[in-house]
Design a protein around this motif. Structure first.
Motif, PDB file in Angstrom:
ATOM      1  N   TRP A 110       6.284  -1.999  11.507  1.00  0.00           N
ATOM      2  CA  TRP A 110       5.311  -2.741  10.695  1.00  0.00           C
ATOM      3  C   TRP A 110       6.018  -3.813   9.862  1.00  0.00           C
ATOM      4  N   ARG A 113       6.755  -6.698  12.113  1.00  0.00           N
ATOM      5  CA  ARG A 113       5.587  -7.522  12.477  1.00  0.00           C
ATOM      6  C   ARG A 113       5.040  -8.322  11.301  1.00  0.00           C
ATOM      7  N   HIS A 114       5.084  -7.745  10.117  1.00  0.00           N
ATOM      8  CA  HIS A 114       4.367  -8.349   8.988  1.00  0.00           C
ATOM      9  C   HIS A 114       5.243  -8.863   7.852  1.00  0.00           C
ATOM     10  N   GLU A 115       6.489  -8.412   7.763  1.00  0.00           N
ATOM     11  CA  GLU A 115       7.311  -8.745   6.599  1.00  0.00           C
ATOM     12  C   GLU A 115       8.624  -9.423   6.961  1.00  0.00           C
TER      13      GLU A 115
END
Length: 405
Positions: A110, A113-115
């Motif tokens: 995660w 993908r996002h940070e």
């Protein structure tokens, strides 16, 4: 009564933990309230924190209660990553063992993908042990870019104990924090947070005899961790939310029992495990025991095998019908069986990995449980192998049609 051999998933609540839970639940009270009931709950909570801290080798102020291991892992991995990256934007690399539990693995993915995290998956050997040399090499490449290292204390599927001390020493040379998911290890092998040098360490109650829904994150006092959730800031500002005094009391009771009798219980379980391993291999010569050759490098209560030519779910289903409850140890999403990422990382093929079965022992396990498994495992394997590797649904239907209790 069925024979329960899935203690690594969750173990029955112990009598002392149940008594602690029910006693505190009957008293009630919110630990943040100022009236008498609230302060009684606060005392129970802080007493539990002190007991748990002592069993973890931590200071009470370092113990942050959570809802379980998954929340603890999320708080540690995300919190360390955000804090380290905010302090220095170059710190985006996360060094993560390739055999982690999904609580850590999915959190790391995660962040990728996002940070903006750059994930380095650390290799393991054929026994499932993460390479400390790989950690040293990755740190040496560009230490200024590493946000954190995360390696579990012991693997939940295979039972392999990881070289935590070597990894922490390598990371400490560069001032890089290390998180460890010790959910499967705590209460089964010696775990000492202070001596380990870890920045954070996750543990969970239901693996050692507390109810599901209580866990903890040990956070070193000088570690900087960004909170994941916000609210009342009840625990050092790191974890908000009304605290579960009853769950904490039960966790402390289970931890005190588990750690207090750890040496003798580890020896007892190791004897049962070795008996189980010898019996399975005698009944099914084709079976392959997973993990290190040295049993001292495996958790005492876990025996993991791969059975060639059969679907793990078929074997599980047949054993369940024969009165033995076990686990494939692999994830199954939307009814589609998937080979374990742990076994694939160890070098097994997909077909080999699909034939996995984990038998795990706990505080209530007996020699009779092992004997019950050994009495049926050969027959279950033969029927599962006849069902073959034709796919999850068809193999289960075939196995079911060939066996009835």
């Amino acid at each position: 009564m069925p024979v329960y051999l899935d203690h690594a998933a969750t173990t029955p609540v112990t009598p002392h933990a149940l008594a602690a839970y029910t006693d505190q639940t009957a008293l009630g009270g919110n630990p943040s309230s100022l009236h008498a009931a609230g302060q009684r709950a606060r005392r129970a909570l802080e007493d539990a924190r002190e007991v748990l801290a002592a069993t973890l080798g931590a200071h009470p102020s370092e113990v942050i209660f959570t809802s379980g291991g998954t929340e603890a892992d999320n708080l540690a991995v995300k919190g360390l990553y955000w804090a380290r990256r905010d302090a220095d934007p170059r710190r985006t690399r996360v060094l993560c063992s390739s055999v982690e539990h999904h609580a850590v693995m999915d959190t790391v993915e995660w962040l990728e993908r996002h940070e903006g995290a750059e994930v380095v998956w650390l290799p393991c050997d054929e026994g499932g042990a993460t390479s400390a040399e790989a950690v040293r090499a990755e740190l040496a490449k560009a230490p200024e870019s590493v946000a954190l290292v995360t390696v579990m204390w012991a693997n939940n599927e295979i039972g392999t104990i990881q070289p935590i001390q070597e990894i922490v020493e390598a990371a400490a040379h560069y001032g890089v924090p290390v998180h460890s998911d010790a959910v499967q290890a705590f209460g089964h092998v010696p775990v000492d947070f202070a001596a380990s040098g870890l920045a954070t360490m996750a543990v969970s109650g239901h693996k050692i005899g507390a109810p599901v829904g209580i866990g903890a994150l040990a956070v070193r006092r000088d570690a900087v961790v960004t909170p994941v959730q916000h609210g009342g800031g009840q625990q050092r500002g790191l974890r908000s939310g009304t605290l579960d005094a009853a769950g904490a009391a039960a966790f402390a009771a289970a931890a005190r029992d588990a750690v207090g009798r750890l040496p003798e219980e580890a020896r007892r379980l190791a004897v049962l495990r070795d008996r189980l391993v010898a019996g399975v291999l005698a009944a099914i010569p084709e079976a392959r025991l997973s993990g290190p050759a040295d049993p001292e490098l495996r958790l005492p209560g876990i025996a993991h095998f791969t059975f060639p030519g059969c679907e793990g779910d078929s074997l599980l289903f047949l054993l369940d019908m024969m009165g033995v409850e076990s686990s494939t140890g692999s994830a199954c999403t939307a009814g589609v069986p998937r080979p374990s990422h742990v076994l694939l990382a160890m070098g097994l093929s997909e077909d080999q990995a699909r034939g996995a079965q984990r038998f795990s022992l706990g505080w209530s396990s007996t020699a009779d449980d092992v004997d019950a498994l050994l009495a049926v495992v050969g027959r279950a394997f033969q029927q599962a192998r006849q069902a073959g590797m034709a796919g999850h649904e068809s193999s289960i239907q075939t196995a079911s049609s060939r066996f009835s209790r």
